[in-house]
Design an enzyme around this catalytic site. Structure first.
Site, PDB file in Angstrom:
ATOM      1  N   ASP A  94       0.892  -1.164   0.000  1.00  0.00           N
ATOM      2  CA  ASP A  94       0.000   0.000   0.000  1.00  0.00           C
ATOM      3  C   ASP A  94       0.924   1.207   0.000  1.00  0.00           C
ATOM      4  OD1 ASP A  94      -1.533   2.196   0.695  1.00  0.00           O
ATOM      5  OD2 ASP A  94      -2.591   1.194   2.341  1.00  0.00           O
ATOM      6  N   TYR A 140       1.055   0.915  14.472  1.00  0.00           N
ATOM      7  CA  TYR A 140       0.159   0.673  13.352  1.00  0.00           C
ATOM      8  C   TYR A 140       0.680   1.251  12.051  1.00  0.00           C
ATOM      9  CZ  TYR A 140      -3.674   0.172  10.280  1.00  0.00           C
ATOM     10  OH  TYR A 140      -4.433  -0.203   9.207  1.00  0.00           O
ATOM     11  N   LYS A 164      -2.681  -3.058   7.866  1.00  0.00           N
ATOM     12  CA  LYS A 164      -3.002  -4.386   8.389  1.00  0.00           C
ATOM     13  C   LYS A 164      -2.524  -5.485   7.454  1.00  0.00           C
ATOM     14  CE  LYS A 164      -4.935  -6.863  11.636  1.00  0.00           C
ATOM     15  NZ  LYS A 164      -4.613  -6.821  13.032  1.00  0.00           N
TER      16      LYS A 164
HETATM   17  P1  13P Z   1      -5.256  -0.430   4.954  1.00  0.00           P
HETATM   18  O1  13P Z   1      -4.557  -1.418   5.856  1.00  0.00           O
HETATM   19  O2  13P Z   1      -5.902  -1.076   3.789  1.00  0.00           O
HETATM   20  O3  13P Z   1      -4.376   0.720   4.603  1.00  0.00           O
HETATM   21  O4  13P Z   1      -6.494   0.147   5.769  1.00  0.00           O
HETATM   22  C1  13P Z   1      -6.261   0.872   6.899  1.00  0.00           C
HETATM   23  C2  13P Z   1      -7.484   1.127   7.686  1.00  0.00           C
HETATM   24  O5  13P Z   1      -7.439   0.977   8.855  1.00  0.00           O
HETATM   25  C3  13P Z   1      -8.715   1.550   7.042  1.00  0.00           C
HETATM   26  O6  13P Z   1      -9.742   1.769   7.961  1.00  0.00           O
HETATM   27 MG    MG Z   2      -5.014  -1.965   2.199  1.00  0.00          MG
HETATM   28 MG    MG Z   3      -4.087   2.161   3.367  1.00  0.00          MG
END
Ligand code: 13P
Ligand code: MG
Ligand code: MG
Ligand code: 13P
Length: 382
Positions: free
Chosen positions: A11, A228, A231
């Site tokens: 990402d 964080y 994910k």
């Molecule tokens: P991503 O992990 O896809 O960037 O999403 C993060 C998120 O917490 C969206 O609510």
């Molecule tokens: Mg993502």
């Molecule tokens: Mg994201």
């Protein structure tokens, strides 16, 4: 011919928020990889997107963990990040945790799934790609694909599958792995992989001859960065047909949506919804989590495809059910089990809240006992 299929994803900036990718960023990544392919560093490549993540699918002769191939992906994502930064996309460069590439993208942020094999006379493969979830999302479907004869008829019917498959399971906290042989050790396997926050299936091998059958990305960004950073939206390679599960057996687990971690702020559980490439743009409460399935026939290392395998009305019901499951979970708001348990929460303010309230916690039990002692017992009165 022995070839390697490498899928490396990251990402590098969301458009808008965390919902999708921006075409200019995707094109930048594509152009970079195309040039490397033209130089002869790769046999072929393709670019997939799912939600705010981009995956580079590559075939080549460099084997797994190749510095050349990992370097191509890293540099492509860096180029894409420059554009994402210019457009001020959300979380530009989110998954590139390091400033410098040092030979292998593992540990630097991007997710990697790779498999090296002898190309068969016909080599169908499926690349799964999910957003708003984590690598453990593959635990349940991999079990069904490779160890559940009620899902995969081939386990009973196909002589090459009849001896079962071996699952390599990784403990993402310690980095230790264990190989479990099914059907003999099915219950041991399930004892581990049902604990989705800790154990993830890394690879699956065919017992008949040790051939690689599936390879998943197992990186957990949150553990690598200590805070964080997304994910770890995962990818998975699965080989199909003649000695492996049929395409339909590989897709079948996704017809019954199950609940995975990683929705909204990486801190909620939600149903994994199988969607077409077109519909891989999660926006309801940043979700629900999505998965696409890209099918390829590999011919002399060339990627013939992709076929958009969930673009089939037969998966409409799964999408409907996933939406119903999403409603049920959303009813819980910020309460568990929609919200993840405290130790799995990603954007967590919980420690701060606990710190703030530290001095205000009192011993309620001691107070109760004290109060009780104060109350005169019957008969004491008068
Ligand atoms: P991503 O992990 O896809 O960037 O999403 C993060 C998120 O917490 C969206 O609510
Ligand atoms: Mg993502
Ligand atoms: Mg994201
Ligand atoms: P076909 O007869 O269409 O080749 O299908 C064979 C098969 O096993 C499908 O699961």
């Amino acid at each position: 011919m022995k070839i390697t299929l490498s899928v490396i994803k990251a990402d590098i900036g969301g458009y808008v928020g965390h919902s999708s990718t921006h075409p200019e960023v995707v094109e930048t990544v594509r152009e970079f990889v195309k040039k490397e392919c033209e130089k002869g560093n790769l046999i072929d490549f393709d670019i997939l997107t799912c939600g705010d993540d981009i995956a580079i699918v590559m075939t080549h002769n460099h084997g797994v963990d190749s510095e050349v191939v990992h370097g191509i992906a890293w540099n492509a994502f860096e180029k894409g990040t420059e554009v994402a930064k210019k457009l001020k996309l959300y979380g530009a460069g989110q998954d590139l945790l390091s400033d410098a590439f040092s030979g292998n993208v593992k540990g630097l942020g991007p997710g990697v799934a790779e498999a090296e094999f002898e190309e068969r006379p016909s080599e169908p493969v499926v690349v799964f790609f999910a957003d708003k979830t984590s690598p453990s999302a593959w635990n349940l479907p991999l079990y069904e694909m490779f160890a559940d004869p009620m899902n995969t008829a081939g386990l009973v019917i196909d002589p090459k599958m009849h001896e079962g498959f071996t699952f390599e399971v990784l403990d993402v906290y310690t980095g230790k792995a264990v190989k479990l042989n099914t059907p003999a050790e099915t219950y041991d396997l399930l004892a581990l992989i049902g604990t989705v926050g800790k154990y993830v299936v890394k690879n699956v091998y065919r017992n008949f001859d040790g051939e690689i059958a599936a390879a998943a990305s197992t990186q957990r960004l949150s553990l690598m960065a200590g805070k964080y950073v997304g994910k770890d939206d995962p990818v998975l390679i699965v080989r199909a047909q003649s000695g492996f599960p049929a395409i339909g057996e590989i897709l079948e687990p996704f017809s019954k949506p199950w609940i995975v971690e990683g929705w909204m702020r990486g801190s909620h559980n939600g149903p994994l919804m199988p969607v077409s490439f077109e519909d891989a743009r999660p926006s309801r409460f940043d979700g629900p989590p999505r998965v696409i399935a890209a099918g390829y026939q590999i011919a002399e290392g060339k990627l013939i495809g992709p076929a958009d395998l969930f673009r089939d009305p037969a998966f409409d019901k799964a999408r409907r059910v996933a939406n119903d499951m999403a409603d049920i979970l959303r009813r819980q708001g910020i309460f568990e089990p929609h919200r993840l348990p405290a130790d799995e929460m990603e954007y967590t303010t919980l420690p701060k809240v606990l710190k703030k309230l530290e001095g205000r916690f009192y011993d309620a039990e001691a107070q109760r006992v004290e109060e009780e002692e104060k109350v005169p017992e019957k008969g004491d009165v008068d």
